[in-house]
Enzyme design. Structure first.
Site, PDB file in Angstrom:
ATOM      1  N   HIS A 165      -5.315  28.788  52.828  1.00  0.00           N
ATOM      2  CA  HIS A 165      -5.676  27.652  53.431  1.00  0.00           C
ATOM      3  C   HIS A 165      -4.839  27.137  54.475  1.00  0.00           C
ATOM      4  O   HIS A 165      -5.138  26.101  55.009  1.00  0.00           O
ATOM      5  CB  HIS A 165      -5.867  26.502  52.168  1.00  0.00           C
ATOM      6  CG  HIS A 165      -7.057  26.703  51.453  1.00  0.00           C
ATOM      7  ND1 HIS A 165      -8.410  26.234  51.974  1.00  0.00           N
ATOM      8  CD2 HIS A 165      -7.263  27.076  50.049  1.00  0.00           C
ATOM      9  CE1 HIS A 165      -9.228  26.621  50.751  1.00  0.00           C
ATOM     10  NE2 HIS A 165      -8.595  27.131  49.805  1.00  0.00           N
TER      11      HIS A 165
ATOM     12  N   LYS B 299      -9.848  11.855  57.320  1.00  0.00           N
ATOM     13  CA  LYS B 299      -9.120  12.985  56.869  1.00  0.00           C
ATOM     14  C   LYS B 299      -7.900  12.665  56.148  1.00  0.00           C
ATOM     15  O   LYS B 299      -7.361  11.802  56.526  1.00  0.00           O
ATOM     16  CB  LYS B 299      -9.339  14.257  57.601  1.00  0.00           C
ATOM     17  CG  LYS B 299      -8.663  13.873  58.912  1.00  0.00           C
ATOM     18  CD  LYS B 299      -8.666  14.886  60.112  1.00  0.00           C
ATOM     19  CE  LYS B 299      -9.989  14.920  60.662  1.00  0.00           C
ATOM     20  NZ  LYS B 299     -10.922  16.001  60.293  1.00  0.00           N
TER      21      LYS B 299
ATOM     22  N   LYS C 154      -3.040  16.789  62.337  1.00  0.00           N
ATOM     23  CA  LYS C 154      -4.391  16.376  62.608  1.00  0.00           C
ATOM     24  C   LYS C 154      -4.562  15.299  63.669  1.00  0.00           C
ATOM     25  O   LYS C 154      -5.659  14.923  64.001  1.00  0.00           O
ATOM     26  CB  LYS C 154      -4.807  15.872  61.338  1.00  0.00           C
ATOM     27  CG  LYS C 154      -5.053  16.848  60.084  1.00  0.00           C
ATOM     28  CD  LYS C 154      -5.348  16.518  58.860  1.00  0.00           C
ATOM     29  CE  LYS C 154      -5.317  17.449  57.814  1.00  0.00           C
ATOM     30  NZ  LYS C 154      -6.672  18.459  57.960  1.00  0.00           N
TER      31      LYS C 154
ATOM     32  N   THR D 115     -13.708  20.825  56.727  1.00  0.00           N
ATOM     33  CA  THR D 115     -15.001  20.873  56.140  1.00  0.00           C
ATOM     34  C   THR D 115     -15.541  19.313  56.450  1.00  0.00           C
ATOM     35  O   THR D 115     -16.686  19.391  56.534  1.00  0.00           O
ATOM     36  CB  THR D 115     -15.125  20.881  54.739  1.00  0.00           C
ATOM     37  OG1 THR D 115     -14.112  19.994  53.911  1.00  0.00           O
ATOM     38  CG2 THR D 115     -14.567  22.553  54.407  1.00  0.00           C
TER      39      THR D 115
ATOM     40  N   LYS E 151     -19.293  18.076  57.646  1.00  0.00           N
ATOM     41  CA  LYS E 151     -20.344  17.278  56.980  1.00  0.00           C
ATOM     42  C   LYS E 151     -20.829  16.048  58.247  1.00  0.00           C
ATOM     43  O   LYS E 151     -21.954  15.728  58.224  1.00  0.00           O
ATOM     44  CB  LYS E 151     -19.497  16.487  55.993  1.00  0.00           C
ATOM     45  CG  LYS E 151     -19.081  17.275  54.886  1.00  0.00           C
ATOM     46  CD  LYS E 151     -17.573  16.714  54.182  1.00  0.00           C
ATOM     47  CE  LYS E 151     -17.384  17.843  53.321  1.00  0.00           C
ATOM     48  NZ  LYS E 151     -15.821  17.327  52.610  1.00  0.00           N
TER      49      LYS E 151
END
Length: 824
Positions: free
Chosen positions: A361, A549, A555, A657, A661
């Protein structure tokens, strides 16, 4: 799809059951019961409807004896169970009607349920989506994890800071779980290994002098949509083998009296205990071995109840290792096969290497788990012996392929430099290695795991992640779900590719207006949530620009808030400038020991405090940090979002993910070409997304040559210079001007020789600012924006977890579907 008639729901029986449960559980009438008590009563009534299907499913599995996948994961971010179970039972309307007839609002009852604190981020939510898809597609599966009592933590924001408090989600019990003490397993830690030679001259290994705990399984039903299948999530609780030592207590040694109880209690208290100290590392390893040993023991025992030859175990069982956390399953299976079933090494290895498959991952090297040999060998002495032997044989294999190449051994050995490298163990011992987005898999093959790929290319494949549309559209956005069903029918619920039929409505003005009206209603719903929980009034007519997130520097929530500071500066200097009102929404938890991540949360809240209370900008910008981001509030957020911030440093996000969404709910992606963004843009077209920043190749090139000089941008870009100076001049921290200096230093690092701005925030700042201007211009074109939003929904079919699971089944697991016989 199976006809609904075959899965009819008895509304009257359900009503009677709810009333009966309220009476027998609480000795109350419906009028006297609290909302929490009614929630419990409703949940038990739904559970009654599930249990028959659960038993029927397991009976059919026993009869057909299909191959079973055990999805081993440290976390399962399940969200609330009641609403999802009702949806998948296709019982929403009758349940809603029944509750209305009892004077109860179904939404109010759903809100009584806490989110199950069994996971935290995308890895855990992916596991939950996979379980939903496996059941819906009719594939036999167990999810296996830990029954955390307090999860990671419940996030509170006090004075702008993240405060971690226990998430006591089990305070009122979990009505959907079943305790299964008859399947308890003993898990051993520490001690030493003795070798006994039997009469046949065979060496038998026995762990002695150990401490142990009992692993008690709790089973949760995973309901497939409309097919009667109910799979199982098995989460393990820890209990002491010996609860209380009265002898020690009587002697005054009170600590020893409860030693076993404390050992068990600590293992299941929290998800991801802080591991920046030795005790935390030890507890993490204990947690991993605890649930893995229990799960592997249970899988072997279940297999042996029906089969005689353990050598054929892999024909009926596959273990999917969700990242490196469950990798110890490889050595544990070897241990059981050799020490309990007396297989030779070669026999056990033949079974294990056909049973275990590994999902990677991350490309972040710090996230590829490594354990100090001293800790690993002391805590898991027999398992370490097995890992040591796997490593010896693997190194020998490397030497045969690359004679004299010590650099290959350094890069690939499982044990090296005093560490046990779990990713290396997973790759060397598993039969499959997969990445979770096409770009991520290519980077693994060409960069991080290149040596392994060159040696064993056939093991590697890509399985782009997916999400379940049942949770994140059918349940989370009922207005949009109904609109879609009205236009194209309901087949999309189990076949998301059917959404392509919506493309014909992208240029239909009536459909555009309907779509944007739904978005506006969802924005009102979120605005009400924000007002209730944050006390901030936001305008649902503004652009809802959202980044929710896990908080990590790669990020780049910091890039987002720096740009907001820049916009605020512009509005203060040029109040007359044209500007479309914007509501910036954040939601994120930072790991308890992650200083810069927690400081970024403080910065977001400090900037928000200043902007939200500045009347001079007339509410043109609002900044909201949503406390305790989780699945239940995520559903509200996704449905309301206009802009999906997917701005990770290119090459760092494995997949994402959340991006899927948002897309499914009609938000436009503002992002880098990273992770699954690449495939999202391919599906919807670059004209229906806003892309900026360095490419992954450019980032990797910079990294290979030592990075870049952020001072050059600081010196030449006055906008950047101004916002960075505001980090250290007290603009947002008047009482402590140096509060945000660690963030300033991370970007410029003028006082150190180490690298600065390792996530290229300043390098991408100008490109990001230009992209934000494009977003505003696009939003002003109402028809054009509606068209792009509808196309995002229409093109999201690829990103269903149903598709991902079918790929796993076809290429890795090789399972057979089970179809339940229709009842006469």
């Amino acid at each position: 799809m199976i006809k609904k008639a075959a899965l009819s729901f008895d509304k009257d029986l359900f009503k009677r059951s709810v009333v009966y449960n309220v009476k027998t559980l609480y000795r109350k009438s419906m009028e006297e019961a609290t909302p929490q008590q009614i929630f419990q009563a409703v949940s038990y009534a739904i559970k009654d409807a599930i249990v028959d299907k659960w038993m029927t499913t397991q009976e059919e599995y026993e009869k057909q004896d299909p191959k079973m996948v055990y999805y081993l994961s440290m976390e399962f971010l399940m969200g609330r169970a009641l609403g999802n179970n009702i949806i998948n039972l296709q019982a929403h309307e009758p349940v809603k009607e029944a509750l209305e007839e009892l004077g109860v609002d179904i939404n109010a009852i759903e809100d009584q349920e806490p989110d199950a604190a069994l996971g935290n981020g995308g890895l855990g939510r992916l596991a939950a989506c996979f379980l939903d898809s496996l059941a819906t597609l009719g594939y036999p599966a167990y999810g296996c994890g830990i029954r955390y009592r307090y999860g990671m933590f419940k996030q509170q924001i006090r004075d702008g800071y993240q405060i971690e408090v226990p998430d006591n989600w089990l305070e009122n019990g979990n009505p959907f779980e079943l305790r299964r003490p008859e399947y308890a397993k003993e898990v051993k830690f520490g001690g030493y290994v003795n070798v006994y030679v039997d009469e046949n001259g065979r060496s038998n290994f026995k762990q002695e002098g150990y401490q142990s705990v009992n692993a008690i399984p709790y089973d949760l039903p995973i309901v497939g949509y409309g097919n009667g299948i109910v799979n199982t999530l098995r989460i393990w609780d820890a209990q002491p083998v010996e609860c209380f030592r009265l002898e020690s207590f009587d002697k005054g040694d009170y600590q020893k009296a409860v030693e076993q109880e404390n050992l068990a209690k600590n293992i299941v208290e929290v998800l991801y205990p802080n591991d920046n100290h030795y005790a935390g590392k030890e507890l993490r390893l204990k947690q991993q071995y605890f649930f893995i040993s229990a799960s592997v023991q249970a899988a072997v025992a279940k297999y042996m109840r029906k089969h005689e030859d353990i050598r054929r175990f892999h024909e009926k069982v596959t273990f999917q290792l969700n990242d490196t956390h469950p990798t110890v399953a490889i050595a544990e299976l070897m241990r059981i096969l050799m020490d309990e079933y007396y297989l030779t090494w070669d026999e056990a290895w033949a079974v294990t290497t056909k049973t275990c498959a590994y999902t990677n991952h991350t490309i972040m090297s710090e996230a590829l788990e490594k354990w100090p040999i001293e800790l690993f060998s002391r805590l898991l002495p027999r398992v370490y012996q097995i890992v040591e032997e796997i490593n010896r044989r693997f190194v020998k294999q490397i030497e045969q392929i690359y004679p004299g190449n010590h650099e290959k051994i350094r890069k690939m050995a499982i044990i090296y430099d005093g560490q046990v490298k779990m990713a290396h163990l997973a790759i060397a011992s598993g039969y499959s290695v997969n990445g979770v987005a096409r770009l991520h898999t290519e980077i693994l093959k060409k960069q991080e795991l290149r040596d392994f790929y060159e040696m064993m290319p056939n093991k590697f494949s890509n399985k782009t992640n997916g999400i379940t549309q049942r949770r994140f559209l059918l349940h989370g956005n009922p207005l949009l779900a109904d609109w879609i069903t009205f236009h194209i029918g309901s087949d999309w619920i189990t076949d998301l590719t059917r959404l392509t039929k919506l493309k014909v409505y992208a240029d239909d003005e009536k459909a555009q207006q309907e779509f944007m009206n739904i978005k506006y209603k969802n924005k009102i719903r979120l605005a009400e949530y924000i007002l209730e929980h944050n006390g901030i009034e936001v305008d649902p007519r503004s652009i809802f620009d959202v980044q929710v997130k896990r908080l990590h520097e790669y990020k780049r929530q910091l890039l987002n808030i720096l740009h907001i500071m820049h916009l605020y500066n512009q509005l203060k200097e040029h109040p007359e400038m044209p500007f479309y009102p914007r509501t910036f929404i954040f939601g994120a938890k930072a790991a308890a020991g992650y200083r810069n991540a927690k400081l970024t949360i403080k910065l977001i809240n400090a900037v928000g405090e200043a902007i939200n209370n500045d009347a001079s900008i007339c509410g043109k910008i609002k900044v909201v940090f949503i406390e305790d981001y989780k699945v239940s509030n995520a559903e509200i957020i996704f449905a309301a979002s206009d802009v999906s911030e997917q701005i990770s440093t290119a090459s760092k996000e494995a997949s994402g993910t959340g991006n899927m969404k948002f897309m499914l709910n009609g938000a436009i992606t503002l992002g880098t070409m990273d992770g699954a963004n690449v495939e999202i843009v391919e599906e919807v077209g670059e004209e229906n997304a806003v892309i900026f920043g360095l490419s992954s190749d450019e980032v990797i090139r910079y990294e290979n040559f030592g990075g870049y000089d952020p001072m050059e941008i600081f010196n030449n870009n006055s906008d950047v210079r101004k916002v960075l100076m505001q980090l250290i001049n007290g603009t947002y921290s008047k009482n402590d001007p140096d509060l945000f200096r660690p963030l300033y230093n991370s970007l410029l690092n003028t006082l150190s020789t180490s690298k600065a701005d390792t996530y290229f925030i300043l390098k991408d700042f100008e490109s990001y600012a230009e992209a934000q201007k494009k977003v505003e211009a696009a939003y002003r074109d109402e028809k054009g924006w509606a068209r792009s939003a509808i196309l995002n929904v229409a093109c999201s079919g690829k990103f269903s977890s149903d598709r991902t699971i079918e790929e796993y089944v076809k290429d890795i697991w090789h399972l057979d579907k089970v179809v339940l016989p229709l009842k006469k």
